[in-house]
Design an enzyme around this catalytic site. Structure first.
Site, PDB file in Angstrom:
ATOM      1  N   GLY A 135      85.929  80.316  34.290  1.00  0.00           N
ATOM      2  CA  GLY A 135      85.113  79.320  34.972  1.00  0.00           C
ATOM      3  C   GLY A 135      84.374  79.944  36.143  1.00  0.00           C
ATOM      4  O   GLY A 135      84.126  81.153  36.170  1.00  0.00           O
ATOM      5  N   CYS A 136      84.029  79.137  37.111  1.00  0.00           N
ATOM      6  CA  CYS A 136      83.291  79.604  38.292  1.00  0.00           C
ATOM      7  C   CYS A 136      84.044  80.720  38.994  1.00  0.00           C
ATOM      8  O   CYS A 136      85.212  80.573  39.338  1.00  0.00           O
ATOM      9  CB  CYS A 136      83.069  78.441  39.252  1.00  0.00           C
ATOM     10  SG  CYS A 136      82.355  78.928  40.830  1.00  0.00           S
ATOM     11  N   PHE A 137      83.379  81.856  39.216  1.00  0.00           N
ATOM     12  CA  PHE A 137      84.102  82.990  39.792  1.00  0.00           C
ATOM     13  C   PHE A 137      84.484  82.788  41.255  1.00  0.00           C
ATOM     14  O   PHE A 137      85.316  83.517  41.781  1.00  0.00           O
ATOM     15  CB  PHE A 137      83.381  84.323  39.578  1.00  0.00           C
ATOM     16  CG  PHE A 137      81.917  84.393  39.919  1.00  0.00           C
ATOM     17  CD1 PHE A 137      81.354  83.630  40.926  1.00  0.00           C
ATOM     18  CD2 PHE A 137      81.092  85.266  39.223  1.00  0.00           C
ATOM     19  CE1 PHE A 137      80.008  83.743  41.246  1.00  0.00           C
ATOM     20  CE2 PHE A 137      79.743  85.385  39.520  1.00  0.00           C
ATOM     21  CZ  PHE A 137      79.201  84.614  40.545  1.00  0.00           C
ATOM     22  N   TRP A 138      83.916  81.796  41.929  1.00  0.00           N
ATOM     23  CA  TRP A 138      84.363  81.514  43.292  1.00  0.00           C
ATOM     24  C   TRP A 138      85.834  81.101  43.294  1.00  0.00           C
ATOM     25  O   TRP A 138      86.605  81.519  44.150  1.00  0.00           O
ATOM     26  CB  TRP A 138      83.521  80.404  43.922  1.00  0.00           C
ATOM     27  CG  TRP A 138      82.080  80.738  44.114  1.00  0.00           C
ATOM     28  CD1 TRP A 138      81.503  81.961  44.080  1.00  0.00           C
ATOM     29  CD2 TRP A 138      81.021  79.804  44.368  1.00  0.00           C
ATOM     30  NE1 TRP A 138      80.145  81.872  44.299  1.00  0.00           N
ATOM     31  CE2 TRP A 138      79.823  80.554  44.487  1.00  0.00           C
ATOM     32  CE3 TRP A 138      80.961  78.429  44.513  1.00  0.00           C
ATOM     33  CZ2 TRP A 138      78.589  79.952  44.730  1.00  0.00           C
ATOM     34  CZ3 TRP A 138      79.734  77.823  44.761  1.00  0.00           C
ATOM     35  CH2 TRP A 138      78.556  78.584  44.873  1.00  0.00           C
ATOM     36  N   CYS A 139      86.206  80.266  42.332  1.00  0.00           N
ATOM     37  CA  CYS A 139      87.598  79.805  42.229  1.00  0.00           C
ATOM     38  C   CYS A 139      88.524  80.964  41.847  1.00  0.00           C
ATOM     39  O   CYS A 139      89.571  81.175  42.462  1.00  0.00           O
ATOM     40  CB  CYS A 139      87.729  78.715  41.178  1.00  0.00           C
ATOM     41  SG  CYS A 139      86.765  77.213  41.474  1.00  0.00           S
TER      42      CYS A 139
END
Length: 301
Positions: A135-139
């Site tokens: 998923g979103c690489f920030w997470c």
């Protein structure tokens, strides 16, 4: 696994042949091993390879149990296929006296992926690497950066081509890239199995090309493996989780051989740590990070 291109399907699944001297491994002489393009099973070691001047990669031996032999329908030649998935590799010939083993596996380059061996002269570090998409690489970056034994986590892109490796194009979902994190870790402090455990407990591996409201192939669940051991461990983990029936739906996590990693733009670095008050971070990233910290309190820095 990474989907095959039309030409790869033609050779591997329809028993086609690439043009002589057109394959990328014809004159390839790096140290490492060659894996099946379709299922990533190890097939040949670099020491098996020799230059037969025939237009295709040639090997005079194979990894035990990796290759299956079948006589062609016309009885003239012996076909070789991947024992694990049945993918077409090429043909095997004997009696040519080209090497002391007197065997030549004539293999299509397109049927294989090369896995380079570690360079002992330059890679003196004890660290190893793992590359995951969830998923979103920030997470994902925020989660793995908190683990003891993790040296560095870099957000970026993998699975596509270099010319598309930027945030705007990847967000279109049409580049072949996934948002990933490239993890450097100390295996004496945290194992690859433990990293896999964190990966599967920190996202939903059963939603195809989606994590929550983030939709598109760039958000797919994917493991880019760096060696044959990681391939084995990732497949074993998925099989164990499937048998445990933790989720009502089947796991769709893709396993692909690591080829290239393209770091994301610098403003993505430590995004949650720097921008934790932004709405997306508060609504999406923070709940995941908080849940993760409760699950893995004993593994945190």
């Amino acid at each position: 696994m990474k989907p095959l291109t039309d030409f790869e399907k033609y050779v591997i699944e329809q028993k086609g042949t690439e043009r002589p001297f057109s394959g990328e491994y014809v004159n390839h002489d790096a140290k490492g091993q060659y894996l099946c393009k379709k299922c990533l099973a190890p097939l040949y070691k670099s020491e098996h390879k020799f230059n037969a001047h025939c237009g295709w990669p040639a090997f005079d031996d194979e990894i035990p149990g990796a290759v299956k032999r079948t006589i062609d329908a016309d009885g003239q030649r012996v076909e070789i296929t991947c024992f694990q998935c049945g993918g077409h590799l090429g043909h095997v010939f004997e009696g040519e006296q080209l090497t002391p083993k007197n065997v030549r596996h004539c293999v299509n380059s397109v049927s294989m992926i090369f896995q380079a061996a570690p360079d002992s002269t330059t890679n003196l570090s004890i660290s190893e690497f793992a590359t995951f998409g969830a998923g979103c690489f920030w997470c994902v970056e925020a989660i793995f950066a908190a683990l003891k034994g993790v040296i560095k986590v870099q957000s970026g892109y993998a699975g596509g081509e270099a010319r598309h490796a930027n945030y705007d194009s990847v967000c279109s979902g049409r580049t072949g890239h996934a948002e990933v994190v490239h993890i450097e870790f100390d295996p004496s402090m945290i194992s690859y199995d433990e990293l896999l455990e964190v990966l599967f407990k920190s996202h939903d591996p059963t939603t195809l090309n989606q994590q929550g409201n983030d939709k598109g192939t760039q958000y797919r669940s994917v493991i880019f493996t760096h060696n044959a051991e990681q391939i084995l461990k990732a497949n074993q983990m998925i099989e164990q989780l499937q048998q445990a029936r933790i989720w009502p739906n089947p796991i769709v996590t893709e396993i692909s051989a690591f080829e290239n990693f393209y770091p994301a733009e610098s403003y993505h670095d430590d995004y949650f740590a720097k921008h934790g008050e932004q709405p997306y971070c508060q609504m999406v990233v923070k709940p995941k990070v908080d849940k993760f910290k409760k699950l893995f309190a004993d593994k945190l820095k």
